[in-house]
Design a protein around this motif. Structure first.
Motif, short mmCIF file in Angstrom:
data_model
loop_
_atom_site.label_atom_id
_atom_site.label_comp_id
_atom_site.label_asym_id
_atom_site.label_seq_id
_atom_site.Cartn_x
_atom_site.Cartn_y
_atom_site.Cartn_z
N SER B 2 0.82 -1.22 0.00
CA SER B 2 0.00 0.00 0.00
C SER B 2 0.86 1.28 0.00
N ASP B 3 0.26 2.38 0.39
CA ASP B 3 0.94 3.69 0.43
C ASP B 3 2.15 3.68 1.35
N VAL B 4 2.98 4.68 1.17
CA VAL B 4 4.13 4.84 2.05
C VAL B 4 3.64 5.33 3.41
N MET B 5 4.11 4.65 4.48
CA MET B 5 3.58 4.93 5.82
C MET B 5 4.38 6.00 6.58
N GLU B 41 10.71 6.45 1.79
CA GLU B 41 10.36 5.20 1.07
C GLU B 41 11.35 4.08 1.37
N ASP B 44 10.38 2.69 4.60
CA ASP B 44 8.98 2.27 4.68
C ASP B 44 8.78 0.77 4.96
N ARG B 52 -0.69 -4.48 6.95
CA ARG B 52 0.43 -5.13 6.27
C ARG B 52 0.74 -6.49 6.90
#
Lengths: 155, 155
Positions: B2-5, B41, B44, B52
């Motif tokens: 998914s998106d970068v946390m 990133e 990440d 996750r």
């Protein structure tokens, strides 16, 4: 491989260290392949005479059997340390690529043995007696450090 | 994935620990695969949110990338310990089968960090902030032990 380098009646086989080595090797033998093997033959691969050494390439990756011998050797030393000092001794053998690594034994928060390993694929001793001398040395140094820093060893 | 946390402008990225983590990750990247990757990133994959985590099987073998992240994490802590106490700190991560193992950092003959590892294939932290808190905790405990046993740490 040539003849067995340890005599079946070698008194060294009765020493605490060698008895523990045999116990370690038997423990590794999950499939009972070495079950009928007498102790002198079981420990024979630890003896790396000059002739035997010559047969092993200078550079190489250690195989599973060699690795388990290295592990057995340091396990046995940890057991002897434990017997001597009455505290748990934890061995840790870590190998990176190409047979380089580090063997460590800790008691509490104290590092009682710390060795750099190299050429692990050629791990062995010139004779059973040299092997025992080496083990005795590591043991006595460890016991001395524990005596000096019993507080840290007890942590 | 998914998106970068981790936000690109998260101030946590400027902390000593995160800067060192980035350095460790760059060092691992021998082929320059992550060269253009911004630091948020790059770090990440250390963030393992509940979502996750759910995607990773409960039992599994850690892959090479996960192993290198574990190594990077403990390397970074060793570096911070070294900076703080001025003595060499040596990390050692040892994994047996199925992601069980032990991570150790020694300074001299003193074990300043000793952790049992399990489920290494699911190694990660709920957030970047939790990761830093964990690292700070390990660091402060290590520094305290070194202060108390500077003789053993200096051996």
């Amino acid at each position: 491989m040539s003849d067995v380098m340890i005599a079946a009646d070698d008194p060294i086989l009765e020493s605490d260290f060698m008895v523990e080595m045999v116990r370690q090797m038997r423990a590794l033998d999950s499939y009972g392949v070495w079950e009928g093997l007498p102790t002198n033959e079981l420990l024979d691969p630890f003896v790396l005479t000059k002739e035997r050494k010559r047969e092993i390439p200078v550079v190489g990756d250690p195989d599973e059997e060699t690795l388990s011998r290295v592990q057995a050797f340091y396990n046995a030393i940890a057991v002897l340390i434990e017997k001597e000092c009455g505290k748990m001794a934890v061995p840790m053998v870590h190998l990176s690529h190409e047979g380089f690594g580090r063997a460590l034994i800790t008691v509490g928060k104290l590092v009682v043995m710390d060795r750099t390993l190299r050429d692990v694929h050629r791990f062995g001793f010139e004779s059973a007696s040299k092997m025992k001398t080496e083990a005795d040395k590591l043991l006595s140094v460890a016991v001395e450090i524990i005596g000096e820093h019993s507080d840290v060893a007890g942590m």
